[in-house]
Design an enzyme around this catalytic site. Structure first.
Site, PDB file in Angstrom:
ATOM      1  N   HIS A  62       0.803  -1.215   0.000  1.00  0.00           N
ATOM      2  CA  HIS A  62       0.000   0.000   0.000  1.00  0.00           C
ATOM      3  C   HIS A  62       0.843   1.274   0.000  1.00  0.00           C
ATOM      4  CE1 HIS A  62      -2.559  -2.976   2.443  1.00  0.00           C
ATOM      5  NE2 HIS A  62      -2.964  -3.028   1.186  1.00  0.00           N
ATOM      6  N   LYS A  72       5.908   6.846   6.632  1.00  0.00           N
ATOM      7  CA  LYS A  72       5.428   5.926   7.664  1.00  0.00           C
ATOM      8  C   LYS A  72       6.596   5.524   8.562  1.00  0.00           C
ATOM      9  CE  LYS A  72       1.925   3.587   4.848  1.00  0.00           C
ATOM     10  NZ  LYS A  72       1.559   2.277   4.255  1.00  0.00           N
ATOM     11  N   TYR A 132       1.676   1.969  13.360  1.00  0.00           N
ATOM     12  CA  TYR A 132       2.143   2.802  12.261  1.00  0.00           C
ATOM     13  C   TYR A 132       1.941   4.264  12.620  1.00  0.00           C
ATOM     14  CZ  TYR A 132       0.484  -1.357   9.603  1.00  0.00           C
ATOM     15  OH  TYR A 132       0.226  -2.602   9.133  1.00  0.00           O
ATOM     16  N   ASP A 168      -6.308  -7.130  -1.406  1.00  0.00           N
ATOM     17  CA  ASP A 168      -4.865  -7.159  -1.667  1.00  0.00           C
ATOM     18  C   ASP A 168      -4.525  -8.083  -2.835  1.00  0.00           C
ATOM     19  OD1 ASP A 168      -4.303  -5.279   0.269  1.00  0.00           O
ATOM     20  OD2 ASP A 168      -3.534  -6.712   1.738  1.00  0.00           O
TER      21      ASP A 168
END
Length: 183
Positions: A62, A72, A132, A168
């Site tokens: 992603h 991130k 995250y 996904d």
């Protein structure tokens, strides 16, 4: 904490320096001045926490398109994962290459992922939890992804895949017209 640049420029493995005593340990996981030394000046505006139950499960790959591209910082707080990033930055010398590393509750490492990278992971144990930090808010209109098994990237996942969401599994493959993300 120690920053070790990966084989993909701008991405860092962050090793913590816990202080231990008879009670356990304490570690700093973020320091604005320390992160500024690697060029990070953005604020963390969103934090997410994921739980993946089954060993061998994959989440990813992603990213967010500009202008909502995000940095991130990922940390595994339960279990062990093989964490993977792929460089999708236009005109990057490492465009299309990937890097993978083990993140675990035991090693305490974090992965700093710059804008323009796709991110995903495979669980190496059951009941893995990741935290995250994001430099941009999630924007469904800017959401992007590539398929976990894109031959142009060529990620070598360590385990047979036991679980993968339909979403996904259906992400697109990169085609010859994809020249990268301008971030």
């Amino acid at each position: 904490m120690t920053f070790k640049e990966t084989s993909l420029p701008g991405a860092y493995l962050v090793e913590l320096s816990p202080r231990s005593d008879n009670r356990g340990w304490f570690a700093r996981t973020y320091d604005k001045a320390a992160f500024a030394q690697i060029g990070h000046h953005d604020d963390w505006v969103q934090m997410n926490h994921s739980m993946t139950c089954q060993t061998g499960a994959i989440r990813g790959m992603h990213f967010q398109h500009p202008p909502k591209a995000e940095i991130k910082l990922v940390r595994c707080v339960a279990g062990r994962v093989f964490d993977v990033i792929a460089d999708l930055r236009a005109q990057s010398p490492t465009f299309g290459r990937w890097f993978g590393t083990e993140l675990s509750a035991d090693n305490g490492h974090m992965l700093y992922i710059p804008k323009g990278f796709a991110h995903g992971f495979q669980t190496l144990t059951a009941d893995c939890q990741l935290i995250y930090c994001h430099s941009a808010y999630y924007s469904p209109d800017h959401e992007g992804a590539i398929r976990y098994n894109d031959p142009r990237i060529g990620i070598t996942w360590p385990l047979p895949i036991s679980d993968l969401s339909d979403r996904d599994a259906s992400h697109p493959l990169l085609n010859d017209q994809f020249t990268g993300l301008t971030v």
